[in-house]
Design a protein around this motif. Sequence first.
Motif, short mmCIF file in Angstrom:
data_model
loop_
_atom_site.label_atom_id
_atom_site.label_comp_id
_atom_site.label_asym_id
_atom_site.label_seq_id
_atom_site.Cartn_x
_atom_site.Cartn_y
_atom_site.Cartn_z
N PHE A 73 0.83 -1.20 0.00
CA PHE A 73 0.00 0.00 0.00
C PHE A 73 0.86 1.26 0.00
O PHE A 73 0.67 2.18 -0.77
CB PHE A 73 -0.92 -0.05 1.22
CG PHE A 73 -1.36 1.28 1.75
CD1 PHE A 73 -2.10 2.15 0.97
CD2 PHE A 73 -1.05 1.65 3.05
CE1 PHE A 73 -2.53 3.36 1.48
CE2 PHE A 73 -1.47 2.86 3.55
CZ PHE A 73 -2.20 3.72 2.76
N VAL A 74 1.88 1.27 0.86
CA VAL A 74 2.76 2.43 0.93
C VAL A 74 3.54 2.58 -0.36
O VAL A 74 3.76 3.68 -0.85
CB VAL A 74 3.72 2.29 2.13
CG1 VAL A 74 4.76 3.41 2.10
CG2 VAL A 74 2.94 2.35 3.44
N ALA A 75 3.95 1.46 -0.96
CA ALA A 75 4.68 1.53 -2.22
C ALA A 75 3.82 2.15 -3.30
O ALA A 75 4.31 2.90 -4.15
CB ALA A 75 5.12 0.13 -2.65
N CYS A 76 2.53 1.84 -3.29
CA CYS A 76 1.63 2.37 -4.31
C CYS A 76 1.48 3.88 -4.22
O CYS A 76 1.24 4.54 -5.21
CB CYS A 76 0.25 1.73 -4.17
SG CYS A 76 0.18 0.04 -4.78
N VAL A 77 1.60 4.43 -3.01
CA VAL A 77 1.31 5.84 -2.84
C VAL A 77 2.46 6.72 -3.29
O VAL A 77 2.29 7.91 -3.50
CB VAL A 77 0.97 6.14 -1.36
CG1 VAL A 77 2.23 6.13 -0.52
CG2 VAL A 77 0.26 7.47 -1.21
N ALA A 78 3.64 6.14 -3.46
CA ALA A 78 4.84 6.94 -3.68
C ALA A 78 4.70 7.92 -4.84
O ALA A 78 5.16 9.04 -4.77
CB ALA A 78 6.03 6.02 -3.90
N GLY A 79 4.07 7.50 -5.92
CA GLY A 79 3.98 8.35 -7.10
C GLY A 79 3.02 9.51 -6.97
O GLY A 79 2.98 10.37 -7.84
N LEU A 80 2.24 9.59 -5.90
CA LEU A 80 1.22 10.62 -5.75
C LEU A 80 1.62 11.73 -4.80
O LEU A 80 0.91 12.69 -4.63
CB LEU A 80 -0.08 9.97 -5.23
CG LEU A 80 -0.69 8.92 -6.14
CD1 LEU A 80 -1.84 8.24 -5.42
CD2 LEU A 80 -1.17 9.53 -7.43
N LEU A 81 2.75 11.57 -4.17
CA LEU A 81 3.16 12.53 -3.16
C LEU A 81 3.78 13.78 -3.75
O LEU A 81 4.37 13.75 -4.82
CB LEU A 81 4.18 11.89 -2.21
CG LEU A 81 3.70 10.71 -1.37
CD1 LEU A 81 4.84 10.16 -0.55
CD2 LEU A 81 2.55 11.12 -0.48
N THR A 82 3.63 14.87 -3.03
CA THR A 82 4.31 16.10 -3.39
C THR A 82 4.90 16.72 -2.14
O THR A 82 4.31 16.64 -1.05
CB THR A 82 3.35 17.10 -4.06
OG1 THR A 82 4.04 18.34 -4.27
CG2 THR A 82 2.13 17.37 -3.20
N ASP A 83 6.07 17.29 -2.28
CA ASP A 83 6.71 17.98 -1.15
C ASP A 83 6.20 19.41 -1.01
O ASP A 83 6.50 20.08 -0.03
CB ASP A 83 8.23 18.00 -1.35
CG ASP A 83 8.85 16.62 -1.25
OD1 ASP A 83 8.38 15.83 -0.40
OD2 ASP A 83 9.78 16.32 -2.01
N SER A 198 -8.82 17.65 -4.41
CA SER A 198 -8.49 17.36 -3.02
C SER A 198 -6.99 17.50 -2.80
O SER A 198 -6.19 17.22 -3.70
CB SER A 198 -8.93 15.93 -2.64
OG SER A 198 -8.50 15.59 -1.33
N CYS A 199 -6.62 17.93 -1.61
CA CYS A 199 -5.22 17.93 -1.20
C CYS A 199 -5.19 17.66 0.29
O CYS A 199 -5.80 18.38 1.09
CB CYS A 199 -4.56 19.28 -1.51
SG CYS A 199 -2.77 19.30 -1.13
N GLU A 200 -4.50 16.58 0.67
CA GLU A 200 -4.45 16.17 2.07
C GLU A 200 -3.04 15.81 2.47
O GLU A 200 -2.24 15.35 1.65
CB GLU A 200 -5.33 14.94 2.30
CG GLU A 200 -6.81 15.15 2.14
CD GLU A 200 -7.58 13.93 2.61
OE1 GLU A 200 -7.92 13.88 3.80
OE2 GLU A 200 -7.83 13.03 1.79
N PRO A 201 -2.72 15.97 3.77
CA PRO A 201 -1.41 15.53 4.25
C PRO A 201 -1.27 14.01 4.11
O PRO A 201 -2.23 13.26 4.31
CB PRO A 201 -1.42 15.94 5.73
CG PRO A 201 -2.47 17.00 5.83
CD PRO A 201 -3.51 16.63 4.82
N PHE A 202 -0.09 13.57 3.74
CA PHE A 202 0.21 12.15 3.65
C PHE A 202 0.24 11.59 5.07
O PHE A 202 0.89 12.14 5.96
CB PHE A 202 1.55 11.95 2.96
CG PHE A 202 1.99 10.51 2.84
CD1 PHE A 202 1.08 9.52 2.51
CD2 PHE A 202 3.31 10.17 3.06
CE1 PHE A 202 1.48 8.20 2.38
CE2 PHE A 202 3.72 8.84 2.93
CZ PHE A 202 2.81 7.86 2.60
N PHE A 203 -0.47 10.47 5.29
CA PHE A 203 -0.65 9.99 6.66
C PHE A 203 0.66 9.57 7.32
O PHE A 203 0.77 9.55 8.55
CB PHE A 203 -1.65 8.83 6.68
CG PHE A 203 -1.08 7.50 6.25
CD1 PHE A 203 -0.83 6.50 7.17
CD2 PHE A 203 -0.81 7.25 4.92
CE1 PHE A 203 -0.32 5.28 6.79
CE2 PHE A 203 -0.30 6.03 4.51
CZ PHE A 203 -0.05 5.04 5.45
#
Length: 259
Positions: A73-83, A198-203
């Motif tokens: 699950f965490v691996a899948c999210v990697a491409g969606l993150l922004t700093d 939507s824009c939310e903090p990464f958990f």
Amino acid sequence: MSSTQLEHSKNFTNLVAKIVSDHSIAISDALRVISFAASTRSLLSVAVDSIEHGSSVPATMFARVFAIVMVGFVACVAGLLTDEACPSDVTAMKDFSLNDYTGRWFEIKRYEQFYERDLDCVVAEYQKTGDDSISMKNGAFSLSNNTRVVSEGTGVVSYPDDVTHPAKLSVAYFGAKPKRSNYWVLDTDYTSFAVVWSCEPFFKDASKNVLGFWIFSRNPTFPTDEAVVKRVDELVKKYGDASKFEVPNQSDERCPRSY
């Protein structure tokens, strides 16, 4: 889906919800785990089936399998993150009518969310539950393994006292109380299209954010009306990135039209 599969799905949901409660995992993120597990048919389903049928599955085994799913699950999210910080110039539509917004919406385009990976035939169904609240049922289908994924949640108007009635909703699942304004309708005519952001903090890291962008239609195909197409294109150019869109399959004959 057979009645047995449906019951297993409900038990699976309840089981993960219990794990969330017992281990202080963010309840709003459990949906993502369930969707990922269902779309990949991970080993977690084996453990769940064993538990449902009364087998004595060791807690350590289940924990390890659950951990495998979490890693995926965490691996899948990697491409969606922004700093970068969530944009401050995004504007939701005003004079929003929650009543007119209810009903069935078909997902036409999306930023690939980790909980929607490899899922098609996405349908959102909203029903009014109060003056400022709706029930939310999101359904999707894995064409690769003929699996349905259904999640249910609650949406409430984020700022009910704002006289401009901005189209900002706070959404949560698994019975959790909506706390964040995380569903903004940028534009809709209520009858043919809707654009949601939507824009939310990464958990896992609050210094990072996860962006979401969806284009919905009242039908499985998007309207061809030039005025509608122009309105949507302008919003994408202003607030989105067309290169990031995934286009779910809505034309397959196996696609459910309601969940």
